[in-house]
Design an enzyme around this catalytic site. Structure first.
Site, PDB file in Angstrom:
ATOM      1  N   LYS A  32      32.256 -24.772  -4.096  1.00 56.20           N
ATOM      2  CA  LYS A  32      32.400 -24.299  -5.475  1.00 56.20           C
ATOM      3  C   LYS A  32      32.034 -25.474  -6.383  1.00 56.20           C
ATOM      4  O   LYS A  32      32.853 -26.348  -6.640  1.00 56.20           O
ATOM      5  CB  LYS A  32      33.827 -23.813  -5.722  1.00 56.20           C
ATOM      6  CG  LYS A  32      34.226 -22.639  -4.823  1.00 56.20           C
ATOM      7  CD  LYS A  32      35.692 -22.298  -4.970  1.00 56.20           C
ATOM      8  CE  LYS A  32      36.042 -21.102  -4.104  1.00 56.20           C
ATOM      9  NZ  LYS A  32      35.878 -21.386  -2.660  1.00 56.20           N
ATOM     10  N   HIS A  92      31.810 -22.112   1.390  1.00 59.45           N
ATOM     11  CA  HIS A  92      32.934 -22.129   0.465  1.00 59.45           C
ATOM     12  C   HIS A  92      32.754 -23.133  -0.670  1.00 59.45           C
ATOM     13  O   HIS A  92      33.681 -23.324  -1.456  1.00 59.45           O
ATOM     14  CB  HIS A  92      34.236 -22.459   1.211  1.00 59.45           C
ATOM     15  CG  HIS A  92      34.930 -21.256   1.739  1.00 59.45           C
ATOM     16  ND1 HIS A  92      35.767 -20.475   0.981  1.00 59.45           N
ATOM     17  CD2 HIS A  92      34.908 -20.680   2.967  1.00 59.45           C
ATOM     18  CE1 HIS A  92      36.238 -19.483   1.701  1.00 59.45           C
ATOM     19  NE2 HIS A  92      35.727 -19.579   2.903  1.00 59.45           N
TER      20      HIS A  92
END
Length: 416
Positions: free
Chosen positions: A272, A270
């Site tokens: 980013k 996940h």
């Protein structure tokens, strides 16, 4: 067969016996009726049963049945009805012509077929469709968006006018621009095009960490002069999802991929984050949005953008360029946890730059099982350690508390 009862003596015979006793057709049946007569007067007497030889039966064909129904049944047994195929009545009549009328009778199916053939013969012949005349679906056409019909309409050019962030902004945290708001409400906000703008540096190469990608849309966000610069995609897709991602990048040879290694079944990538390498230095950007347009359209997203880190002088010590929050050490440890050869070059580049201007903490999370001191390197326990240390230093120095940047669920998984 005889039976005795208080009503007298009865003589019972079967239907087969009656048939044999029936007289021939046209003769009287007095003698037969006498044998079947019931005797009420004679008392029952025991008499020996005498067996007589059965007379030869006449063939069924020579019998004379006593009733019309029996004669018909006998005839059907002798001459059963045989099925014969014969043309239908319509077939027999279709070519017959009624006298004095001039009309011909025909089968309706054949008549309909003839009418259809005549109609098709009278219709003008159409030229076959050419493949070029068919409307082909454009490759750039996208499926309907759940965000409404305005979703794929490009924003106006002034929407992407970049503004240099305030230099005295200590924590450098920004919100993204929201399409549809007046310009005054997007003041101080940034778009992904702003992050990649030449105003922040002359881009040489970049790394994009994320969960969801739209490769074509991502490449379009780079300025025209930077769209062919090398891009490394760090993703966690597997099997079919990975194949679809690789297929997206086929038109872009400058895009490469690196799959994150997830050691446990529940791990999910996940993170980013952007690593941007300029001719002038190096920059880190940590986001909350995926690299898809839906996350940059009408959603409130946040981002942290580091200052431009300059290059260290040659011959500097390995520990040089560290920040008071140990941001450089934590970032290098996080990149090393990928165990990816594609990131080794970037780890070396970060070591060569000065990150001492960073004023935030980096708290990352990686999937795995940890014991001892390693338990406080990642995730919630790392956050607790940072908060406790910061509160202690704030009390001793008499200063206000610092800002903690936490990349929650960067690589999700159970931790021990």
């Amino acid at each position: 067969m005889s039976l005795d009862s208080h009503h007298g003596k009865w003589t019972i015979s079967s239907s087969d016996d009656e048939d044999e006793l029936l007289p021939p057709s046209g003769t009287t049946g007095a003698s037969s009726r006498q044998t079947a007569e019931i005797s009420h007067s004679s008392p029952p007497s025991a008499s020996p049963v005498t067996l007589k030889a059965e007379a030869a039966r006449t063939p069924v064909s020579s019998r004379s049945v006593g009733s019309e129904a029996r004669r018909t049944a006998t005839k059907n047994q002798i001459n059963p009805v045989r099925y014969k195929t014969s043309p239908s009545l319509a077939g027999k009549r279709k070519n017959e012509v009624s006298e004095g009328t001039g009309w011909a009778l025909s089968d309706s199916d054949e008549d309909d077929g003839a009418v259809k053939q005549n109609n098709q013969a009278n219709l003008p012949k159409r030229a076959p469709l050419k493949p070029e005349t068919k409307k082909l679906k454009a490759e750039s056409e996208r499926p309907p968006s759940p965000h409404g019909r305005q979703y794929y309409i490009d924003e106006s050019e002034d929407f992407f006018e970049s503004c240099t962030p305030r230099l005295d902004d200590t924590y450098r945290f920004y919100l993204n621009k929201v399409t549809g708001l007046d310009r005054e409400y997007n003041s101080g906000a940034l778009h992904i095009r702003d992050l990649l703008s030449p105003l922040f540096g002359t881009l040489k190469e970049s790394v994009q960490f994320n969960y969801c990608f739209d490769i074509a849309w991502m490449v379009k966000q780079f300025p025209p002069e930077f769209r062919d610069r090398p891009v490394l995609i760090i993703h966690g897709d597997k099997r079919e999802a990975k194949a679809r991602l690789l297929q997206q990048a086929q038109p872009f040879p400058h895009v490469r991929f690196c799959q994150a290694k997830l050691d446990i079944a529940f791990g999910t990538h996940h993170t980013k984050m952007m690593l941007l390498w300029y001719e002038e230095g190096f920059r880190v950007i940590i986001l909350t949005s995926n690299l898809i347009r839906a996350d940059w359209y009408q959603k409130t997203q946040g981002m942290w953008m580091s200052p431009l880190f300059p290059r260290l002088p040659e011959g500097s010590r390995p520990s040089a360029g560290e920040s008071p929050t140990f941001f450089k050490r934590d970032l290098l440890e996080y990149l090393a946890s990928y165990r990816a050869p594609e990131l080794e070059e970037w780890i070396q580049r970060i070591k060569e730059h000065d990150l001492s201007e960073t004023r935030v903490y980096l708290v990352a999370s990686t999937p795995g099982r940890y014991v001892g001191p390693d338990m406080e390197r990642w995730g919630h326990l790392r956050l607790r350690k940072v908060k406790n240390a910061r509160m202690l230093s704030s009390v001793c120095a008499g200063s206000r508390g610092g800002f903690v940047l936490w990349r929650h669920q960067t690589r999700r998984g159970p931790q021990r």
